[in-house]
Design an enzyme around this catalytic site. Structure first.
Site, mmCIF file in Angstrom:
data_model
loop_
_atom_site.group_PDB
_atom_site.id
_atom_site.type_symbol
_atom_site.label_atom_id
_atom_site.label_comp_id
_atom_site.label_asym_id
_atom_site.label_seq_id
_atom_site.Cartn_x
_atom_site.Cartn_y
_atom_site.Cartn_z
ATOM 1 N N LYS A 185 -63.578 37.322 27.464
ATOM 2 C CA LYS A 185 -64.924 36.736 27.349
ATOM 3 C C LYS A 185 -65.080 35.568 28.317
ATOM 4 O O LYS A 185 -66.106 35.424 28.983
ATOM 5 C CB LYS A 185 -65.181 36.251 25.913
ATOM 6 C CG LYS A 185 -65.481 37.356 24.929
ATOM 7 C CD LYS A 185 -66.876 37.923 25.071
ATOM 8 C CE LYS A 185 -66.947 39.352 24.610
ATOM 9 N NZ LYS A 185 -68.174 40.073 24.854
ATOM 10 N N TYR A 233 -58.563 38.897 24.051
ATOM 11 C CA TYR A 233 -60.001 39.145 23.872
ATOM 12 C C TYR A 233 -60.792 37.921 24.344
ATOM 13 O O TYR A 233 -61.740 38.028 25.126
ATOM 14 C CB TYR A 233 -60.313 39.456 22.396
ATOM 15 C CG TYR A 233 -61.786 39.326 22.077
ATOM 16 C CD1 TYR A 233 -62.706 40.240 22.575
ATOM 17 C CD2 TYR A 233 -62.272 38.250 21.311
ATOM 18 C CE1 TYR A 233 -64.065 40.100 22.306
ATOM 19 C CE2 TYR A 233 -63.620 38.116 21.042
ATOM 20 C CZ TYR A 233 -64.516 39.040 21.536
ATOM 21 O OH TYR A 233 -65.861 38.894 21.289
ATOM 22 N N SER A 287 -68.915 34.507 23.027
ATOM 23 C CA SER A 287 -68.416 34.257 21.678
ATOM 24 C C SER A 287 -67.920 32.823 21.554
ATOM 25 O O SER A 287 -67.405 32.241 22.517
ATOM 26 C CB SER A 287 -67.251 35.216 21.430
ATOM 27 O OG SER A 287 -66.541 34.847 20.286
HETATM 28 P P1 NAD Z 1 -69.469 46.644 18.342
HETATM 29 O O1 NAD Z 1 -68.095 47.145 18.601
HETATM 30 O O2 NAD Z 1 -70.158 47.062 17.102
HETATM 31 O O3 NAD Z 1 -70.415 47.007 19.581
HETATM 32 C C1 NAD Z 1 -69.959 47.117 20.896
HETATM 33 C C2 NAD Z 1 -70.523 48.416 21.464
HETATM 34 O O4 NAD Z 1 -70.097 48.555 22.815
HETATM 35 C C3 NAD Z 1 -70.031 49.649 20.710
HETATM 36 O O5 NAD Z 1 -71.121 50.496 20.425
HETATM 37 C C4 NAD Z 1 -69.059 50.301 21.684
HETATM 38 O O6 NAD Z 1 -69.017 51.713 21.530
HETATM 39 C C5 NAD Z 1 -69.643 49.877 23.019
HETATM 40 N N1 NAD Z 1 -68.672 49.838 24.116
HETATM 41 C C6 NAD Z 1 -67.468 49.219 24.145
HETATM 42 N N2 NAD Z 1 -66.874 49.416 25.339
HETATM 43 C C7 NAD Z 1 -67.732 50.159 26.079
HETATM 44 C C8 NAD Z 1 -67.699 50.680 27.394
HETATM 45 N N3 NAD Z 1 -66.648 50.518 28.188
HETATM 46 N N4 NAD Z 1 -68.760 51.379 27.839
HETATM 47 C C9 NAD Z 1 -69.838 51.576 27.044
HETATM 48 N N5 NAD Z 1 -69.925 51.129 25.798
HETATM 49 C C10 NAD Z 1 -68.883 50.425 25.318
HETATM 50 O O7 NAD Z 1 -69.401 45.055 18.439
HETATM 51 P P2 NAD Z 1 -70.515 43.964 18.068
HETATM 52 O O8 NAD Z 1 -70.032 43.203 16.895
HETATM 53 O O9 NAD Z 1 -71.862 44.571 18.031
HETATM 54 O O10 NAD Z 1 -70.366 43.003 19.325
HETATM 55 C C11 NAD Z 1 -71.248 43.091 20.423
HETATM 56 C C12 NAD Z 1 -70.838 42.070 21.452
HETATM 57 O O11 NAD Z 1 -70.853 40.771 20.866
HETATM 58 C C13 NAD Z 1 -69.421 42.259 22.005
HETATM 59 O O12 NAD Z 1 -69.450 41.967 23.377
HETATM 60 C C14 NAD Z 1 -68.602 41.241 21.255
HETATM 61 O O13 NAD Z 1 -67.482 40.826 22.011
HETATM 62 C C15 NAD Z 1 -69.612 40.121 21.067
HETATM 63 N N6 NAD Z 1 -69.331 39.251 19.909
HETATM 64 C C16 NAD Z 1 -69.196 39.825 18.671
HETATM 65 C C17 NAD Z 1 -68.915 39.016 17.566
HETATM 66 C C18 NAD Z 1 -68.707 39.604 16.196
HETATM 67 O O14 NAD Z 1 -68.055 38.956 15.371
HETATM 68 N N7 NAD Z 1 -69.263 40.785 15.874
HETATM 69 C C19 NAD Z 1 -68.822 37.629 17.743
HETATM 70 C C20 NAD Z 1 -68.989 37.085 19.015
HETATM 71 C C21 NAD Z 1 -69.242 37.928 20.089
HETATM 72 C C1 WQD Z 2 -63.481 34.175 9.116
HETATM 73 C C2 WQD Z 2 -62.689 33.360 8.091
HETATM 74 C C3 WQD Z 2 -60.318 33.759 8.185
HETATM 75 C C4 WQD Z 2 -60.562 37.963 6.918
HETATM 76 C C5 WQD Z 2 -63.491 36.281 14.712
HETATM 77 C C6 WQD Z 2 -63.042 36.276 16.143
HETATM 78 C C7 WQD Z 2 -64.089 35.649 17.014
HETATM 79 C C8 WQD Z 2 -65.469 36.297 16.788
HETATM 80 C C9 WQD Z 2 -65.825 36.349 15.343
HETATM 81 C C10 WQD Z 2 -65.843 38.022 18.412
HETATM 82 C C11 WQD Z 2 -61.397 32.770 8.646
HETATM 83 C C12 WQD Z 2 -60.882 34.231 6.865
HETATM 84 C C13 WQD Z 2 -60.871 36.663 7.271
HETATM 85 C C14 WQD Z 2 -59.818 38.188 5.713
HETATM 86 C C15 WQD Z 2 -59.800 35.808 5.328
HETATM 87 N N1 WQD Z 2 -65.504 37.659 17.238
HETATM 88 N N2 WQD Z 2 -60.500 35.609 6.493
HETATM 89 N N3 WQD Z 2 -59.485 37.095 4.966
HETATM 90 O O1 WQD Z 2 -61.639 34.517 12.863
HETATM 91 O O2 WQD Z 2 -63.739 33.113 12.667
HETATM 92 O O3 WQD Z 2 -63.657 34.946 14.287
HETATM 93 O O4 WQD Z 2 -64.751 36.966 14.607
HETATM 94 O O5 WQD Z 2 -66.094 37.331 19.343
HETATM 95 O O6 WQD Z 2 -63.648 35.839 18.306
HETATM 96 O O7 WQD Z 2 -61.834 35.543 16.241
HETATM 97 O O8 WQD Z 2 -63.790 35.507 11.905
HETATM 98 O O9 WQD Z 2 -64.328 36.996 10.025
HETATM 99 O O10 WQD Z 2 -62.021 37.127 11.049
HETATM 100 O O11 WQD Z 2 -62.621 35.138 9.714
HETATM 101 O O12 WQD Z 2 -59.459 34.864 4.603
HETATM 102 O O13 WQD Z 2 -59.477 39.334 5.365
HETATM 103 O O14 WQD Z 2 -62.285 34.249 7.037
HETATM 104 O O15 WQD Z 2 -59.057 33.177 8.013
HETATM 105 O O16 WQD Z 2 -61.205 31.530 8.013
HETATM 106 P P1 WQD Z 2 -63.105 34.432 12.910
HETATM 107 P P2 WQD Z 2 -63.194 36.295 10.673
#
Ligand code: NAD
Ligand code: WQD
Length: 346
Positions: free
Chosen positions: A152, A148, A124
């Site tokens: 990562k 978190y 991330s």
């Molecule tokens: P999500 O929660 O929708 O998907 C994660 C999946 O992993 C879920 O289905 C959950 O049930 C499963 N899971 C969690 N812990 C587990 C475990 N111990 N064993 C088996 N399954 C498990 O999240 P997502 O948005 O699809 O994110 C996927 C990956 O991408 C994550 O690693 C997250 O950290 C990373 N990521 C997400 C975002 C975002 O904003 N969505 C941004 C950057 C990175």
């Molecule tokens: C985006 C923008 C908020 C909600 C997060 C995690 C990051 C990654 C992606 C997993 C910001 C603003 C948000 C709301 C708002 N996840 N906002 N009102 O913070 O960039 O990143 O998700 O890895 O680790 O930190 O994403 O969607 O929360 O926010 O004004 O109700 O929207 O302040 O500017 P962020 P976000």
């Protein structure tokens, strides 16, 4: 290729499964369903013509992880399984370390036992914290601001060490910026459950009428209009990058860390306006105090993804909003069964 997809029932995992299967790869989904629904598997079946095989496995359980590999031959693993809510990670840091880091160690151990040496890992942009400069390149300083993010970064480092010291191990570490949007069919999408943590699902729920108003966290950031700027990337572009990364890793026999973003920063107010255009609905909002831990502006330099994978984002914020809205309209309560939702709301 035959691919084990851990966390494949989640938001990004399910879209990636759709793309991988569409390219002819054979999948096995492993998920504990802690943050997803088995309904996703049926929906994937609807998209692909058949339901992909799956196992309910919690990566925290080393025996269950070992059983995943027993009698199976996988060419690679794509690892999405993690808990991802920043606020929850501050309330329950050990649960995050246990689930994310211990789960990953179990997976890596069993991959080694089984002789599977190819991994695509979900990292991330959170590992950049508050970056010194934008656009952010992969060699920017890494500094995390919450448990978190720490999980990562630690997982990245464990995987990097393995790549360095185990001659049979290669990994592509993908740093996603802000994933948004849904599959164009409207059958799968982001289902944040109770209160959404991220902006796009919150906007969608306001537009559909599940929530009255969006709180915009801060109107005095040093940005184009005072609201936070992020790099939103369509989940289908992200999914395609995983397929490209797998193919690159097998073809080139090397490891890499790669940003996945569009390279464009969009403010909260710009995203609201774009969503209103795509949905034809109003998104009422109110500017409130800044959220603790937020930063003004983060967007990617996606140059390395183009150079190594030949990948660039193709879908803009208009498609992200249109697809997120289609998913929200077709599934106002996500994957939850309507009668169950009605009973819970009574
Ligand atoms: P999500 O929660 O929708 O998907 C994660 C999946 O992993 C879920 O289905 C959950 O049930 C499963 N899971 C969690 N812990 C587990 C475990 N111990 N064993 C088996 N399954 C498990 O999240 P997502 O948005 O699809 O994110 C996927 C990956 O991408 C994550 O690693 C997250 O950290 C990373 N990521 C997400 C975002 C975002 O904003 N969505 C941004 C950057 C990175
Ligand atoms: C985006 C923008 C908020 C909600 C997060 C995690 C990051 C990654 C992606 C997993 C910001 C603003 C948000 C709301 C708002 N996840 N906002 N009102 O913070 O960039 O990143 O998700 O890895 O680790 O930190 O994403 O969607 O929360 O926010 O004004 O109700 O929207 O302040 O500017 P962020 P976000």
């Amino acid at each position: 290729m035959r691919i084990l997809v851990c966390g494949g029932a989640g938001y990004i995992g399910s879209h990636t499964c759709a793309v991988l299967a569409g390219r002819g790869h054979e999948l096995m989904i492993a998920d504990s369903f802690v943050n997803s629904s088995p309904v996703v598997l049926e929906r994937l079946g609807g998209i692909l013509g058949s339901i992909p095989p799956s196992r309910q496995v919690d990566l925290r359980d080393p025996h269950a992880v070992a059983s995943l590999f027993a009698g199976q031959r996988f060419d690679a693993v794509v690892h999405f399984a993690a808990l991802k809510a920043v606020g929850e990670s501050c309330a329950r840091p050990l649960a995050y370390f246990d689930n994310n880091i211990c789960g990953t160690i179990h997976l890596l151990q069993e991959m080694r036992e089984a002789g599977v040496g190819r991994l695509v890992f979900s990292s991330s942009a959170t590992v950049y914290g508050d970056p010194d400069a934008v656009p952010v390149r992969e060699d920017a300083p890494l500094r995390v601001t919450n448990p978190y993010g720490r999980s990562k970064l630690v997982m990245e480092q464990l995987i990097e060490d393995l790549c360095q010291h185990d001659p049979g191990f290669r990994a592509i570490n993908l740093r996603y910026f802000n994933p948004a949007g849904a599959h164009p069919s409207g059958r799968i999408g982001e289902d944040p459950g109770a209160e959404p943590n991220n902006l796009m699902p919150y906007i969608s729920q306001v537009a559909i009428g599940r929530r009255k108003q969006l709180a915009v966290y801060g109107g005095d950031w040093p940005t184009i209009d005072g609201t936070g700027v992020r790099d939103y990337i369509h989940v289908m572009d992200l999914a395609r990058a995983h397929a490209d990364a797998l193919e690159f890793m097998l073809r080139e026999d090397r490891s890499a860390t790669i940003n996945l973003g569009t390279g464009c920063g969009i403010s909260v107010l710009e995203l609201i306006r774009e969503f209103e255009r795509a949905s034809g609905r109003q998104v009422p909002y109110r500017i409130v105090d800044r959220r603790v831990g937020d930063v003004a502006e983060v967007y990617a330099d996606p140059g390395l993804a183009l150079e190594l994978l030949g990948w660039r984002a193709e879908l803009g914020v208009d498609a992200m909003c249109a697809d997120a809205w289609r998913w929200q309209r077709m599934n106002p309560h996500g994957y939850a069964v309507p009668e169950v939702v009605a009973a819970a709301e009574e």
